[in-house]
Motif scaffolding. Sequence first.
Motif, PDB file in Angstrom:
ATOM      1  N   GLU A 137     -21.069 -57.247  15.310  1.00  0.00           N
ATOM      2  CA  GLU A 137     -21.227 -58.373  14.377  1.00  0.00           C
ATOM      3  C   GLU A 137     -20.826 -57.971  12.960  1.00  0.00           C
ATOM      4  O   GLU A 137     -20.186 -58.747  12.253  1.00  0.00           O
ATOM      5  CB  GLU A 137     -22.673 -58.869  14.386  1.00  0.00           C
ATOM      6  N   ALA A 138     -21.205 -56.753  12.556  1.00  0.00           N
ATOM      7  CA  ALA A 138     -20.860 -56.280  11.210  1.00  0.00           C
ATOM      8  C   ALA A 138     -19.356 -56.071  11.059  1.00  0.00           C
ATOM      9  O   ALA A 138     -18.792 -56.325   9.994  1.00  0.00           O
ATOM     10  CB  ALA A 138     -21.602 -54.976  10.900  1.00  0.00           C
ATOM     11  N   ALA A 139     -18.708 -55.620  12.132  1.00  0.00           N
ATOM     12  CA  ALA A 139     -17.267 -55.372  12.083  1.00  0.00           C
ATOM     13  C   ALA A 139     -16.460 -56.667  12.075  1.00  0.00           C
ATOM     14  O   ALA A 139     -15.346 -56.706  11.551  1.00  0.00           O
ATOM     15  CB  ALA A 139     -16.845 -54.506  13.268  1.00  0.00           C
ATOM     16  N   GLU A 174     -19.393 -66.948  20.366  1.00  0.00           N
ATOM     17  CA  GLU A 174     -18.439 -66.988  21.471  1.00  0.00           C
ATOM     18  C   GLU A 174     -17.307 -65.981  21.275  1.00  0.00           C
ATOM     19  O   GLU A 174     -16.883 -65.310  22.203  1.00  0.00           O
ATOM     20  CB  GLU A 174     -17.877 -68.401  21.618  1.00  0.00           C
ATOM     21  N   GLY A 175     -16.814 -65.877  20.049  1.00  0.00           N
ATOM     22  CA  GLY A 175     -15.754 -64.920  19.749  1.00  0.00           C
ATOM     23  C   GLY A 175     -16.218 -63.487  19.944  1.00  0.00           C
ATOM     24  O   GLY A 175     -15.475 -62.647  20.461  1.00  0.00           O
ATOM     25  N   LEU A 176     -17.456 -63.193  19.537  1.00  0.00           N
ATOM     26  CA  LEU A 176     -17.999 -61.841  19.711  1.00  0.00           C
ATOM     27  C   LEU A 176     -18.186 -61.518  21.194  1.00  0.00           C
ATOM     28  O   LEU A 176     -17.905 -60.400  21.632  1.00  0.00           O
ATOM     29  CB  LEU A 176     -19.323 -61.714  18.953  1.00  0.00           C
ATOM     30  N   GLU A 177     -18.644 -62.503  21.974  1.00  0.00           N
ATOM     31  CA  GLU A 177     -18.792 -62.291  23.419  1.00  0.00           C
ATOM     32  C   GLU A 177     -17.434 -62.016  24.057  1.00  0.00           C
ATOM     33  O   GLU A 177     -17.317 -61.171  24.945  1.00  0.00           O
ATOM     34  CB  GLU A 177     -19.449 -63.509  24.069  1.00  0.00           C
ATOM     35  N   ARG A 191     -17.150 -50.854  19.128  1.00  0.00           N
ATOM     36  CA  ARG A 191     -18.400 -51.317  18.530  1.00  0.00           C
ATOM     37  C   ARG A 191     -19.272 -52.159  19.447  1.00  0.00           C
ATOM     38  O   ARG A 191     -20.429 -52.425  19.133  1.00  0.00           O
ATOM     39  CB  ARG A 191     -18.101 -52.061  17.243  1.00  0.00           C
ATOM     40  N   SER A 192     -18.748 -52.573  20.583  1.00  0.00           N
ATOM     41  CA  SER A 192     -19.548 -53.344  21.540  1.00  0.00           C
ATOM     42  C   SER A 192     -20.169 -52.459  22.615  1.00  0.00           C
ATOM     43  O   SER A 192     -20.960 -52.927  23.428  1.00  0.00           O
ATOM     44  CB  SER A 192     -18.679 -54.412  22.206  1.00  0.00           C
ATOM     45  N   GLU A 193     -19.837 -51.191  22.599  1.00  0.00           N
ATOM     46  CA  GLU A 193     -20.272 -50.300  23.671  1.00  0.00           C
ATOM     47  C   GLU A 193     -21.777 -50.024  23.610  1.00  0.00           C
ATOM     48  O   GLU A 193     -22.319 -49.731  22.543  1.00  0.00           O
ATOM     49  CB  GLU A 193     -19.497 -48.995  23.579  1.00  0.00           C
ATOM     50  N   VAL A 194     -22.421 -50.138  24.764  1.00  0.00           N
ATOM     51  CA  VAL A 194     -23.838 -49.836  24.912  1.00  0.00           C
ATOM     52  C   VAL A 194     -24.014 -48.983  26.168  1.00  0.00           C
ATOM     53  O   VAL A 194     -23.074 -48.801  26.945  1.00  0.00           O
ATOM     54  CB  VAL A 194     -24.706 -51.114  25.016  1.00  0.00           C
TER      55      VAL A 194
END
Length: 186
Positions: free
Chosen positions: A39-41, A48-51, A105-108
């Motif tokens: 989200e910060a990036a 929806e775009g972030l997903e 940045r989405s990696e968990v």
Amino acid sequence: MRIYVPATLDELDAVTHASDAARWTVAPRRAHAVTKDLEAALPDDDAEGLEYVAALNAADDSLALIAGRPDAPHQRVVITVEVPDAVVGAADHGPAGADDDERVRSEVEVTSTVEDVAIVCVHVDETEAAADIADVLAAADEESDAESTTEVGEESETALDAALQRVTDRDLLWYDWSEIKDVPRR
């Protein structure tokens, strides 16, 4: 938390089907999600775009899984599930000082096994993508062979880049949990 799990097509064989859900066991592994870091990036993107970004990153990881398992079907798969927040942790991005631009940045990290999770949906390459994925794997092998002889040719790099572009230009097809049995396979 909604996570996007990179997978291989044969992992769908472990899905159990009932009238109300398709269920799957998620073992500890890397996945993707809409994280605070993502989200910060991308502050101008909506939910929806972030997903979508998280799912695309999972698709990239699915390609890496296929590359690591030559016997796996050559179709990228992303399995979308909802898991308790407590089983999702931050991904280890390596030692401090690692290149911040290289981080996904989405990696968990799924930190413990979650049994019998209801699948929201899956995204899968169409069967025609198998040829492009085979081209990526062949070009990567060729480039790896060239690196071992210290002669990385521009031609092998170009072939790999072109094959990767063809794969990443493909949209993954969306399947509802009730359609998982009908996912076409090559």
